[in-house]
Design a protein around this motif. Structure first.
Motif, short mmCIF file in Angstrom:
data_model
loop_
_atom_site.label_atom_id
_atom_site.label_comp_id
_atom_site.label_asym_id
_atom_site.label_seq_id
_atom_site.Cartn_x
_atom_site.Cartn_y
_atom_site.Cartn_z
N ALA A 183 0.73 -1.09 -0.28
CA ALA A 183 -0.03 0.03 -0.04
C ALA A 183 0.70 1.84 0.00
CB ALA A 183 -1.06 0.33 1.69
N ALA A 228 -5.94 11.98 -5.62
CA ALA A 228 -5.82 10.78 -5.97
C ALA A 228 -6.92 10.34 -5.32
CB ALA A 228 -5.10 9.96 -4.52
N LEU A 252 8.27 -8.05 -5.79
CA LEU A 252 7.96 -6.69 -6.47
C LEU A 252 6.06 -6.94 -6.42
CD1 LEU A 252 10.06 -7.46 -9.55
CD2 LEU A 252 9.90 -5.51 -7.98
N PHE A 275 -5.52 -5.77 -6.95
CA PHE A 275 -4.43 -6.66 -7.53
C PHE A 275 -3.16 -7.18 -6.49
CE2 PHE A 275 0.20 -6.26 -9.06
CZ PHE A 275 -0.26 -6.16 -10.27
N VAL A 292 -7.76 -0.41 -5.25
CA VAL A 292 -6.94 -1.09 -6.46
C VAL A 292 -5.72 -1.88 -6.37
CG1 VAL A 292 -8.06 0.25 -8.62
CG2 VAL A 292 -5.67 0.91 -7.47
N ALA A 293 -5.17 -1.98 -5.54
CA ALA A 293 -3.98 -1.98 -4.55
C ALA A 293 -4.09 -3.47 -4.23
CB ALA A 293 -3.51 -1.30 -3.63
N GLU A 305 -5.43 -10.69 -6.40
CA GLU A 305 -4.97 -11.54 -8.15
C GLU A 305 -3.76 -11.84 -7.92
OE1 GLU A 305 -5.46 -9.01 -11.67
OE2 GLU A 305 -7.89 -8.56 -10.64
N ALA A 355 -9.38 7.77 -7.57
CA ALA A 355 -8.92 6.15 -7.44
C ALA A 355 -10.49 5.33 -7.19
CB ALA A 355 -8.62 5.94 -6.03
N GLY A 356 -9.44 4.34 -7.40
CA GLY A 356 -10.50 3.27 -7.77
C GLY A 356 -11.27 2.35 -6.52
N ALA A 387 3.69 -4.72 -7.27
CA ALA A 387 2.97 -4.45 -7.97
C ALA A 387 3.20 -5.13 -9.43
CB ALA A 387 3.23 -3.06 -8.12
N VAL A 388 4.12 -5.88 -9.33
CA VAL A 388 3.96 -7.05 -10.75
C VAL A 388 3.50 -8.57 -10.13
CG1 VAL A 388 6.35 -6.99 -12.57
CG2 VAL A 388 5.90 -5.66 -10.49
N VAL A 389 3.02 -8.34 -11.90
CA VAL A 389 2.65 -9.83 -11.91
C VAL A 389 3.64 -10.52 -13.06
CG1 VAL A 389 1.08 -12.31 -11.75
CG2 VAL A 389 0.80 -10.12 -10.72
N LYS A 400 2.20 -8.30 -15.74
CA LYS A 400 1.28 -7.14 -14.90
C LYS A 400 1.15 -6.30 -14.34
CE LYS A 400 -3.66 -9.89 -14.37
NZ LYS A 400 -4.20 -10.15 -13.80
N TRP A 426 3.98 2.39 -1.80
CA TRP A 426 4.76 1.91 -2.77
C TRP A 426 4.16 3.44 -3.82
CZ3 TRP A 426 2.98 2.34 -7.64
CH2 TRP A 426 1.67 1.82 -7.68
N GLY A 427 3.14 3.66 -3.28
CA GLY A 427 2.75 4.58 -4.30
C GLY A 427 3.81 5.73 -3.28
N LYS A 472 -4.17 4.18 -10.13
CA LYS A 472 -4.98 3.45 -8.42
C LYS A 472 -6.09 4.02 -9.12
CE LYS A 472 -2.58 4.11 -4.33
NZ LYS A 472 -2.21 5.23 -2.79
#
Lengths: 846, 524
Positions: A570, A669, A741, A681, A677-678, A684, A673-674, A743-745, B282, A572-573, B287
């Motif tokens: 949460a 933000a 990482l 993600f 989303v974090a 997922e 913001a959605g 924020a990465v898949v 991905k 990283w931004g 945000k």
């Protein structure tokens, strides 16, 4: 005249008793044949009948050596080839059913014929007796009868023969009777020597004329005058040695043949090697085939005056002595000499000699100079040697070790003398006393340099082999803050230790400085501070400050150990570090800047403005020195550069994220913001990682299966299997490329379709992966290479045109020499195309 | 490997080492030896350790060729590529972003000055735009159905079409001869005269188009969120991936590896290849929804802009965020030039940032306010220092010194290409076409050793075994059929028997008919 051979042998072995023709004493075999070179071997071969006449065979149609080779299977084993064959046959062919042969002795009458025959009959008799002894009287009646007959006929036969011989001799006037043809049933070999050689008595197996003449038998009487000549020859000529045994002769022959063939074959070697090694063979019938002169001299040399005017001109030139350059030169020299006088010529010659001598000396001097290496060279060599000595450590060259040690000692001594690293020199002390504010930049820089030096030295002492980022950061930061190393600064740093990373680093440096300063300082020896209570108080304060600094350092180090990657997803931004920013204004103020302040929503207000209703920057809390925000000192470049930013806030599309905009950023933000989303993600990602990780299908406890009823705990093996499966799964998860990482898949799915563009193992002939990868590294296309490089990289192994006749390689000494020379040359000089024209490798003109 | 030609050469390892050491090294290497360093591709292998003589000789030879190639390339670079990239230079307190286009045009040479213009097309905008790969032709697509193909430097209109329906995007194919247009429902392909050549009905309601020139793949994404790959050389659909992330309006490809990057409303950027039906990578970038993205030519940096006001720069090879910028209004359009300039904008403002990818910059390089708002697309023109901006009021081009590559390679893209050269290049490009399944995340891995996972290995073995078994069975059948035999079991009889066992519909009635016609025959 056909008799079993075995009987004959028996006859020979045992001479008959009471034979009055018997001339010599019976002697044992070993004595009889002791002088002979080879053991006696009986001849069991079929011998031709007496009336046999050799037919005329044309030389062409007769079998020669080649035919023999061709039809080798139809011929008996050649003695020269396999010496074992004959002997074996002898061994095996013993017994009664041996082949019937004609005795040569029977065919050729001789003086010693009769006694032998008598001996033979006696022998046969004895044999028969023996048979009788063994088989009984009724053993072989018929045989016995026949023998009786034979024996009866024998004296008559001898008489008849003698008579016939006498008649023959008498009848032989001038008429020549043809000699009976003797054909050797067995080929000549060391096992089948002619009796003359065998019985010659010559131990060395030599052949003399006498032996040859003796071979003629009674016919030699008819030689007439030739006999005398032969005898003379025999006396004069040395006996001819017998030829070497076939095997040895053949071996020698093979040896010679091999040498010859080797020479013949190995002369091709450089040519063939050059061909094999050439990356490209060109069989193009090129324009290079016709030898074209390429130099002026060659052109002139090949020039032949044609008829007509050219020939006339040439003749005139020859007549004038101007037909070649040398001739012209010679003529000119003569002309020049004619003009100068004798003393002038001598002077010139003297001058020439002098110049030559000078040149020679100069050359010698230059040669000597060329050997002398420059100072730079020596310096470099020394440095390299030192580096080497340092690398090899103790085992290095002693000299260099000594030099290195001396160097280090010198450096140390210098530093000890100057104590540059402590700001304790008179100059430094005075500069510091005067105060930092009035210092000129040069002085400040010099002081900073000294500090840096001290830092470095101390660091070397404290952390001998550390090249970590933290230490360099610390030193860097201390460079910046070198000018204000006071306890207050450290305290200020301590107070803000919860701040950003850069600030913490700076604080750490200050704390380190403090510690070092206090260690380095000495208690005053006189004055107010020398009083005991003052000194005690000072020491107390110092101890307290030291303890505080140490605690602070420990705290910082604990914080610093946390890896940056391990920040929660949460966060990283977060705004990135501001270490790279441009700064304006007073350095002291900038140092106190801190971005750890929470985002202030007061930066903007929601109101109706020029652009409609929305968030506007609040002018009252906007950037400026008046704001409580400590970052006020660092102005935005826009406002620093001019007022361009002020006329329209929206005009500035994008700017780096930083403290001032935190509020605005926060607002935007929040607005866009959605829904978390974090978190979505992360879920997922976890799902995907779980799906792609190996399944933990370890056996688990099912009631009634794999365990006793009523068992309370999991069996050990089951627990172990489960733990192993779990470990495997965790390992696989940790090994993912995106494990660190948040924020990465990165998908770990196997790309089945692209698999055909890879190889599961290093292909032949590459021996390692590095080699193979390297062979693919250079791109071949025109997009990446110049035209020449492209052609070099993609040239085929064989160049040929349709219809080119490719002749087999021909040998020539020049080409072979060139190939050998090229093979010895450096690989970089080797040609990349070997041109072969009409079977002849072309030599390139260098 | 893919599209490496276009990417600027990697920075030399020892670049920037001015001073005596650098010069000395160059002198030692003899002329441009130092320059060759940037054309070398990795370290040479130690050939002396190779035991196999043949291989050793082969490797030495190939090393020699490679080093010669690097040397020649360096020479070419030095002597044949003399053009220097342009730049804006200011003095004192001036800043480059203070210079307005009008001033720039005034100062620029005549030919360059003419390249900055405004095309007022207020009725049919906003306009999407695309340049050909050689930078000579420009394609404009107005939202309200207006398509125009221009030879823009010569101010020549080549064709103009009014499709009379919503037009969402336009895209050139491999050259200026054909272009694709994403219209209201289907995608269409037009030729350079504006004649409709194809209607591609699979690509329904496409919003963004892209073209992979080395693979001849036309890609589209639209309201359904399905990514289509269509091979324009064969006409076949190569792949079709459902993103399951809703309608998508952002798509660009990575020129280094030809991987498609899509930006989604949940703030993620997904990367796709035709081979795999799920995204290969991905990234959670923002945000809020992703509004625009661009990848630089070297394939190293990805820039994304989100509705949350952030503009983020990512290191795509490490998948790590590098730094972030903030904008007051969400950025609507992004592009990266050949030399790494970043253009972005929203509404009626456009900014260009220099060196903003590798490290964070404090101020823009240039900024400009457009004649009209409603910015739709930004594209740098290849091999020109020009930025094209399509907006609601038409098209504006801006002069951006230092944007384009000053030297072009006529084998890759030739701005002065003749018709004959174009045809030749088309043939060459088709011969050199890369297969769609060669698109992978790391193009360097093509041809290299890759260890198969155990399952894949087992599956391949099973497949091979099954194929072998089938082949054996077929061979046995064939042999059986050919078996020569007499008597009851001869092949023809066996075949007849087999056939006789099959109960056919027609057999019963036929028998009945025969029985009726020939009652004396006893048919069993």
């Amino acid at each position: 005249m056909v008799r079993p051979r075995a009987k004959k042998r028996a006859r020979e072995a045992e001479p008959a008793q009471g034979d009055f023709y018997e001339a010599e004493e019976r002697e044992p075999d070993e004595e009889k044949f002791s002088g002979q070179r080879y053991d006696r071997v009986d001849n069991y071969e079929y011998e031709l009948p007496a009336d046999f006449e050799d037919e005329e065979i044309d030389e062409d149609t007769a079998f020669n050596e080649e035919d023999k080779k061709l039809y080798a299977e139809h011929f008996p084993l050649d003695d020269s080839g396999d010496e074992g064959g004959g002997a074996e046959g002898d061994l095996l062919d013993s017994g009664e059913d041996e082949p019937v042969t004609l005795d040569r002795d029977d065919l050729s009458p001789s003086e010693d014929d009769e006694p032998k025959r008598v001996g033979a009959s006696r022998q046969r008799q004895a044999e028969d007796d023996e048979d009788e002894r063994l088989l009984g009287p009724s053993g072989s009646d018929a045989d016995l009868d026949a023998e009786e007959d034979d024996e009866d006929q024998d004296p008559e036969e001898a008489a008849r023969r003698q008579r016939r011989l006498l008649e023959d001799v008498a009848a032989r006037g001038g008429r020549r009777r043809p000699l009976p043809v003797l054909s050797e049933a067995a080929p000549e070999s060391e096992y089948n020597l002619p009796p003359s050689v065998a019985s010659a008595g010559n131990v060395g197996g030599e052949l003399s004329v006498a032996d040859l003449v003796a071979g003629l038998g009674p016919e030699r009487a008819r030689l007439g005058p030739a006999r005398k000549a032969l005898e003379r020859l025999g006396r004069r000529a040395a006996p001819v040695a017998a030829p070497l045994p076939d095997r040895i002769a053949a071996r020698k022959e093979r040896q010679a043949g091999y040498e010859r063939t080797k020479e013949e074959v190995s002369k091709w070697q450089p040519l063939v090697k050059a061909h094999r090694e050439a990356p490209t063979l060109s069989f193009l019938a090129g324009h290079g085939d016709a030898g074209r002169p390429t130099t002026t001299a060659a052109l002139v040399a090949s020039q032949a005056p044609a008829d007509g005017m050219e020939a006339q001109v040439a003749a005139l030139l020859v007549a004038a002595g101007a037909d070649s350059g040398a001739a012209v030169e010679k003529a000119e020299e003569a002309l020049a000499l004619k003009e100068v006088g004798a003393e002038e010529a001598a002077r010139r010659r003297g001058e020439l000699v002098r110049m030559r001598s000078l040149l020679f000396h100069q050359e010698a001097k230059l040669k000597r100079l060329a050997k002398i290496k420059s100072k730079d060279y020596h310096r470099r060599a020394l440095r390299a040697a030192k580096a080497k000595a340092k690398k090899v450590g103790d085992v290095g060259d002693e000299d260099f070790m000594r030099l290195a040690a001396e160097d280090a000692e010198l450096k140390r001594a210098r530093e000890r003398l100057t104590l540059k690293h402590r700001n304790s020199s008179q100059w430094a002390r005075r500069a510091l006393k005067r105060g930092l504010t009035v210092m000129d930049p040069g002085t400040r820089e010099a002081l900073a340099e000294q500090l840096r030096l001290g830092q470095e030295l101390r660091r070397r002492v404290e952390r001998p082999a550390s090249g970590s980022d933290a230490s360099t950061d610390a030193s860097d930061a201390s460079d910046a803050s070198g000018d204000e190393r006071d306890a207050d600064g450290a305290k200020g740093g301590a107070a803000q230790s919860g701040g950003g990373r850069a600030a913490s680093v700076r604080v750490k440096a200050a704390a380190l400085d403090l510690l070092q300063v206090e260690e380095g300082d000495e208690a005053p020896s006189k004055g107010l501070f020398a009083l005991p209570f003052m000194r005690r108080a000072l020491e107390k304060r110092k101890a307290a400050a030291e303890a505080q600094a140490r605690a602070l350092l420990e705290d910082l180090e604990r914080e610093g150990d946390e890896p940056a990657d391990a920040l929660p997803a949460a966060e990283w931004g977060e705004a990135p570090s501001r270490s790279g920013r441009l700064r304006f204004g007073a350095p002291g103020a900038a140092r106190l800047w801190d971005n750890g302040e929470p985002a202030a929503a007061e930066g903007a207000v929601f109101r109706a403005g020029a652009q409609g209703v929305g968030y506007y920057r609040d002018a009252r809390v906007g950037p400026g020195p008046a704001t409580p925000e400590p970052a006020s000192g660092s102005e935005r470049p826009g406002s620093a550069a001019g007022g361009a930013d002020d006329d329209g806030g929206d005009d500035d599309v994008m700017r780096p994220v930083r403290g001032v905009e935190l509020s605005q950023r926060e607002l935007v933000a929040r607005a866009f913001a959605g829904d978390d989303v974090a978190a979505e993600f992360a879920a997922e990602k976890a799902a995907e990682a779980e799906a792609q990780a190996p399944a933990a299908n370890a056996p688990s406890l099912l009631p009634g299966w794999g365990a006793w009823a009523g068992q309370q705990r999991t069996p050990a093996w089951m627990a172990a299997a489960q733990a192993k499966a779990q470990r495997r799964r965790e390992d696989a998860l940790a090994k993912r490329k995106d494990a660190k990482l948040p924020a990465v898949v990165v998908s770990e799915r196997w790309d089945r379709k692209a698999a055909k563009y890879g190889t599961p193992a290093v292909p032949y002939p590459f021996d390692s992966r590095a080699t193979y990868d390297r062979s693919l590294r250079q791109p071949l296309g025109r997009d990446f290479n110049t035209d020449a490089a492209f052609r070099n990289l993609t040239r085929p192994a064989v160049l040929k045109e349709a219809g080119t006749v490719i002749a087999p390689l021909r040998y020539s000494q020049g080409a072979a020499a060139a190939a050998a020379e090229a093979a010895a040359a450096k690989p970089a000089l080797r040609k990349r195309v070997a041109v072969v024209s009409a079977g002849q490798p072309k030599r390139s003109k260098r | 490997m893919v599209e490496e030609a276009e990417r600027p050469a990697e920075p030399p390892h020892d670049a920037g080492q001015a001073g005596p050491s650098g010069r000395k090294r160059e002198r030692e290497k003899g002329g441009p030896g130092g320059r060759a360093a940037k054309f070398r591709r990795g370290q040479a292998v130690a050939t002396h350790a190779i035991p196999d003589k043949k291989l050793k000789a082969k490797m030495r030879y190939s090393e020699r060729l490679a080093s010669e190639a690097a040397h020649m390339a360096a020479k070419t670079d030095e002597w044949l590529l003399p053009s220097e990239p342009g730049a804006l230079e200011v003095e004192g307190m001036e800043r480059t972003w203070q210079i307005q286009q009008a001033a720039l045009v005034r100062e620029a040479e005549e030919g360059a000055g003419r390249k900055a213009f405004d095309l007022a097309l207020p009725a049919l905008g906003p306009y999407a735009l695309d340049f050909t790969r050689n930078g000579r032709f420009l394609l404009l697509g107005g939202r309200r159905g207006h398509i125009a193909l221009l030879d823009w430097q010569r101010a020549k209109l080549l064709c103009e079409v009014q499709v009379r329906e919503t037009l969402r995007d336009v895209q050139f194919l491999h050259n200026d001869q054909f272009f694709a247009a994403a219209q209201k429902k289907y995608m269409y392909i037009y030729d350079k005269r504006g004649i409709e050549v194809h209607c591609l009905k699979e690509h329904i309601a496409a919003r963004r188009l892209d073209f992979l020139p080395y693979h001849f793949l036309l890609t589209s994404i639209g309201e359904a969120g399905v990514l289509w790959y269509q091979d324009t050389s064969t006409g076949r659909i190569v792949a079709q991936h459902r993103t399951r992330l809703g309608a998508c309006d952002v798509m660009r490809h990575n020129p280094w590896n030809a991987v498609q990057c899509l930006g989604h409303v949940n703030g993620t950027v997904t990367m796709w290849t035709p081979n795999i039906t799920t995204p290969v990578v991905k990234l959670l970038c923002h945000k809020g929804p992703v509004r625009a993205l661009a990848v630089d030519l070297s394939g190293r940096h990805l820039v994304t802009a989100g509705a949350d006001g952030q503009v983020r720069v990512w290191d795509v090879r490490m998948y790590k965020p590098r730094h972030a910028y903030f904008s007051h209004a969400p950025v609507e359009a992004l592009d990266i030039s050949q030399r790494g300039l970043l253009a972005l904008g929203h509404g009626h403002t456009v900014q260009v940032w220099q060196d903003a990818l590798a490290e964070k910059q404090q101020s823009p390089y240039m900024r400009q306010t457009l004649a009209s708002s409603g910015l739709r697309g930004l594209r740098f023109c290849p091999y020109e220092d020009v930025l094209g901006a399509g907006h609601a009021g038409g098209l504006s081009t801006l002069l951006v010194p230092g944007a384009g590559e000053p030297n072009y390679d006529s084998r890759v893209a030739d701005p002065f290409q003749t018709a004959k050269a174009r045809r030749e290049q088309e043939v060459h490009a088709l011969l050199d076409k890369l297969q769609p399944d060669m698109i992978v995340l790391d193009p360097d891995s093509i041809g290299q050793v890759r260890k198969e996972p155990a399952e894949a290995r087992a599956a391949a073995a099973a497949e091979a075994q099954a194929a072998n078994a089938a082949r054996r069975a077929a061979a046995a059948d064939k042999a059986d059929a050919k078996k020569r035999m007499k008597g009851k079991n001869k092949p023809s009889r066996r075949a007849a028997r087999k056939k006789a066992n099959i109960i056919e519909e027609t057999k019963g009635p036929m028998r009945a008919r025969v029985a009726r016609a020939l009652p004396h025959l006893q048919i069993t």
